[in-house]
Design a protein around this motif. Structure first.
Motif, PDB file in Angstrom:
ATOM      1  N   LYS A 120       0.831  -1.202   0.000  1.00 17.27           N
ATOM      2  CA  LYS A 120       0.000   0.000   0.000  1.00 17.27           C
ATOM      3  C   LYS A 120       0.871   1.259   0.000  1.00 17.27           C
ATOM      4  O   LYS A 120       0.552   2.242  -0.671  1.00 17.27           O
ATOM      5  CB  LYS A 120      -0.914  -0.008   1.225  1.00 17.27           C
ATOM      6  CG  LYS A 120      -1.835   1.164   1.317  1.00 17.27           C
ATOM      7  CD  LYS A 120      -2.696   1.078   2.559  1.00 17.27           C
ATOM      8  CE  LYS A 120      -3.474   2.358   2.760  1.00 17.27           C
ATOM      9  NZ  LYS A 120      -4.158   2.383   4.043  1.00 17.27           N
ATOM     10  N   TYR A 124       2.050   1.887  -3.466  1.00 15.66           N
ATOM     11  CA  TYR A 124       0.966   2.492  -4.239  1.00 15.66           C
ATOM     12  C   TYR A 124       0.806   3.976  -3.889  1.00 15.66           C
ATOM     13  O   TYR A 124       0.651   4.819  -4.783  1.00 15.66           O
ATOM     14  CB  TYR A 124      -0.340   1.738  -3.984  1.00 15.66           C
ATOM     15  CG  TYR A 124      -1.564   2.517  -4.370  1.00 15.66           C
ATOM     16  CD1 TYR A 124      -1.893   2.718  -5.706  1.00 15.66           C
ATOM     17  CD2 TYR A 124      -2.397   3.069  -3.404  1.00 15.66           C
ATOM     18  CE1 TYR A 124      -3.005   3.446  -6.056  1.00 15.66           C
ATOM     19  CE2 TYR A 124      -3.512   3.798  -3.741  1.00 15.66           C
ATOM     20  CZ  TYR A 124      -3.819   3.978  -5.069  1.00 15.66           C
ATOM     21  OH  TYR A 124      -4.921   4.708  -5.417  1.00 15.66           O
ATOM     22  N   LEU A 125       0.838   4.310  -2.603  1.00  9.09           N
ATOM     23  CA  LEU A 125       0.696   5.713  -2.204  1.00  9.09           C
ATOM     24  C   LEU A 125       1.846   6.565  -2.732  1.00  9.09           C
ATOM     25  O   LEU A 125       1.646   7.710  -3.142  1.00  9.09           O
ATOM     26  CB  LEU A 125       0.610   5.818  -0.681  1.00  9.09           C
ATOM     27  CG  LEU A 125      -0.648   5.247  -0.037  1.00  9.09           C
ATOM     28  CD1 LEU A 125      -0.539   5.282   1.477  1.00  9.09           C
ATOM     29  CD2 LEU A 125      -1.871   6.020  -0.502  1.00  9.09           C
ATOM     30  N   LYS A 154       1.198   7.019  -6.412  1.00 10.07           N
ATOM     31  CA  LYS A 154       0.066   7.938  -6.602  1.00 10.07           C
ATOM     32  C   LYS A 154       0.502   9.380  -6.375  1.00 10.07           C
ATOM     33  O   LYS A 154       0.147  10.273  -7.141  1.00 10.07           O
ATOM     34  CB  LYS A 154      -1.066   7.560  -5.651  1.00 10.07           C
ATOM     35  CG  LYS A 154      -2.338   8.356  -5.889  1.00 10.07           C
ATOM     36  CD  LYS A 154      -3.434   7.892  -4.962  1.00 10.07           C
ATOM     37  CE  LYS A 154      -3.374   8.735  -3.724  1.00 10.07           C
ATOM     38  NZ  LYS A 154      -4.485   8.558  -2.807  1.00 10.07           N
ATOM     39  N   ASP A 155       1.292   9.627  -5.341  1.00  8.33           N
ATOM     40  CA  ASP A 155       1.797  10.972  -5.085  1.00  8.33           C
ATOM     41  C   ASP A 155       2.754  11.436  -6.177  1.00  8.33           C
ATOM     42  O   ASP A 155       2.824  12.619  -6.482  1.00  8.33           O
ATOM     43  CB  ASP A 155       2.507  11.037  -3.735  1.00  8.33           C
ATOM     44  CG  ASP A 155       1.552  11.001  -2.571  1.00  8.33           C
ATOM     45  OD1 ASP A 155       0.335  11.160  -2.790  1.00  8.33           O
ATOM     46  OD2 ASP A 155       2.015  10.806  -1.431  1.00  8.33           O
ATOM     47  N   THR A 176       0.350  12.242  -9.439  1.00  7.39           N
ATOM     48  CA  THR A 176      -0.715  13.244  -9.334  1.00  7.39           C
ATOM     49  C   THR A 176      -0.123  14.558  -8.847  1.00  7.39           C
ATOM     50  O   THR A 176       0.773  14.573  -8.005  1.00  7.39           O
ATOM     51  CB  THR A 176      -1.816  12.801  -8.362  1.00  7.39           C
ATOM     52  OG1 THR A 176      -1.248  12.523  -7.093  1.00  7.39           O
ATOM     53  CG2 THR A 176      -2.556  11.592  -8.880  1.00  7.39           C
ATOM     54  N   TYR A 206     -10.224  15.338  -5.232  1.00  4.10           N
ATOM     55  CA  TYR A 206     -11.164  14.487  -5.947  1.00  4.10           C
ATOM     56  C   TYR A 206     -12.550  14.711  -5.368  1.00  4.10           C
ATOM     57  O   TYR A 206     -12.746  14.615  -4.162  1.00  4.10           O
ATOM     58  CB  TYR A 206     -10.783  13.014  -5.821  1.00  4.10           C
ATOM     59  CG  TYR A 206      -9.430  12.704  -6.396  1.00  4.10           C
ATOM     60  CD1 TYR A 206      -9.237  12.623  -7.764  1.00  4.10           C
ATOM     61  CD2 TYR A 206      -8.334  12.521  -5.565  1.00  4.10           C
ATOM     62  CE1 TYR A 206      -7.991  12.352  -8.297  1.00  4.10           C
ATOM     63  CE2 TYR A 206      -7.087  12.241  -6.088  1.00  4.10           C
ATOM     64  CZ  TYR A 206      -6.926  12.155  -7.455  1.00  4.10           C
ATOM     65  OH  TYR A 206      -5.687  11.887  -7.975  1.00  4.10           O
ATOM     66  N   LYS A 265     -12.240   2.834  -3.206  1.00  2.00           N
ATOM     67  CA  LYS A 265     -11.181   2.524  -2.235  1.00  2.00           C
ATOM     68  C   LYS A 265     -11.184   1.031  -1.881  1.00  2.00           C
ATOM     69  O   LYS A 265     -10.122   0.431  -1.722  1.00  2.00           O
ATOM     70  CB  LYS A 265     -11.347   3.360  -0.961  1.00  2.00           C
ATOM     71  CG  LYS A 265     -10.887   4.783  -1.110  1.00  2.00           C
ATOM     72  CD  LYS A 265     -11.020   5.479   0.228  1.00  2.00           C
ATOM     73  CE  LYS A 265     -10.140   6.679   0.288  1.00  2.00           C
ATOM     74  NZ  LYS A 265      -8.792   6.428   0.701  1.00  2.00           N
ATOM     75  N   MET A 304      -9.704  -0.836  -4.805  1.00  2.00           N
ATOM     76  CA  MET A 304      -8.257  -0.613  -4.830  1.00  2.00           C
ATOM     77  C   MET A 304      -7.570  -1.418  -3.727  1.00  2.00           C
ATOM     78  O   MET A 304      -6.472  -1.951  -3.937  1.00  2.00           O
ATOM     79  CB  MET A 304      -7.954   0.886  -4.675  1.00  2.00           C
ATOM     80  CG  MET A 304      -6.571   1.257  -5.050  1.00  2.00           C
ATOM     81  SD  MET A 304      -6.325   0.932  -6.793  1.00  2.00           S
ATOM     82  CE  MET A 304      -4.651   0.461  -6.786  1.00  2.00           C
TER      83      MET A 304
END
Length: 131
Positions: free
Chosen positions: A63, A66-67, A70-71, A74, A80, A91, A94
Motif C-alpha cells: 500500500k 501504491y501511495l 500515486k503521489d 498526481t 477528488y 477505495k 483498490m
C-alpha cells in the motif's frame, strides 16, 4: 536485526494498525468466498495458504508503494470530488487489488527501505515516509 527494526520504524504505528486491520478484513473476505474448495490447511492448498499469509504481512508495504506512486503521478493539492458511496467502493476495490499485488509491491518497498536505510545509516526526517 537492524534492518528489521529500520523497516518497522519507517512507518508509524497508526499506519501499520490501519493497514493490518484492512488486510485481515480482506483475508476474512477471502475465507468466506472460498466455499466448496476443500480444506485450506492441506498440502494441496499450500500455495493458497502461503499467498494469504504473505499478502496479509506485506499489505502495508504494498500500500505504501501504491501511495508513493500515486503521489508521484498526481499533482500536489489535487482534490477528488465524488459521491461518498462511489469513493468508498473505489477505495475498497483498490484495497482488493493491492491485496492481490501485495507480495511484489511489498518486496519492492522493503528493498527501497533497506537501500535508503543503508545510505542514510539512520531513519530521520530526510527520508520520506507515510503516516
Amino acid at each position: 536485526m537492524g534492518y528489521i527494526k529500520s523497516i518497522f520504524k519507517f512507518y508509524s504505528i497508526k499506519y501499520f494498525l490501519q493497514s493490518y486491520a484492512v488486510s485481515i478484513f480482506l483475508c476474512f473476505l477471502y475465507f468466506n468466498g472460498r466455499s466448496g474448495r476443500g480444506v485450506l490447511v492441506s498440502v494441496e492448498n499450500l500455495p493458497e495458504l502461503l499467498f494469504l499469509i504473505f499478502s496479509t504481512l506485506l499489505y502495508p508495504f504494498g500500500k505504501a508503494t501504491y501511495l508513493y506512486l500515486k503521489d508521484l503521478f498526481t499533482p500536489e493539492g489535487t482534490v477528488y470530488i465524488g459521491y461518498v458511496v462511489v469513493v468508498f467502493i473505489a477505495k475498497f476495490i483498490m484495497a482488493m487489488i493491492l491485496y492481490g499485488l501485495a507480495i511484489p509491491l511489498g518486496i519492492v518497498n522493503i528493498l527501497i527501505i533497506v537501500l535508503k536505510y543503508r545510505k542514510a545509516k539512520e531513519v530521520n526526517d530526510s527520508i520520506d515516509w507515510y503516516e
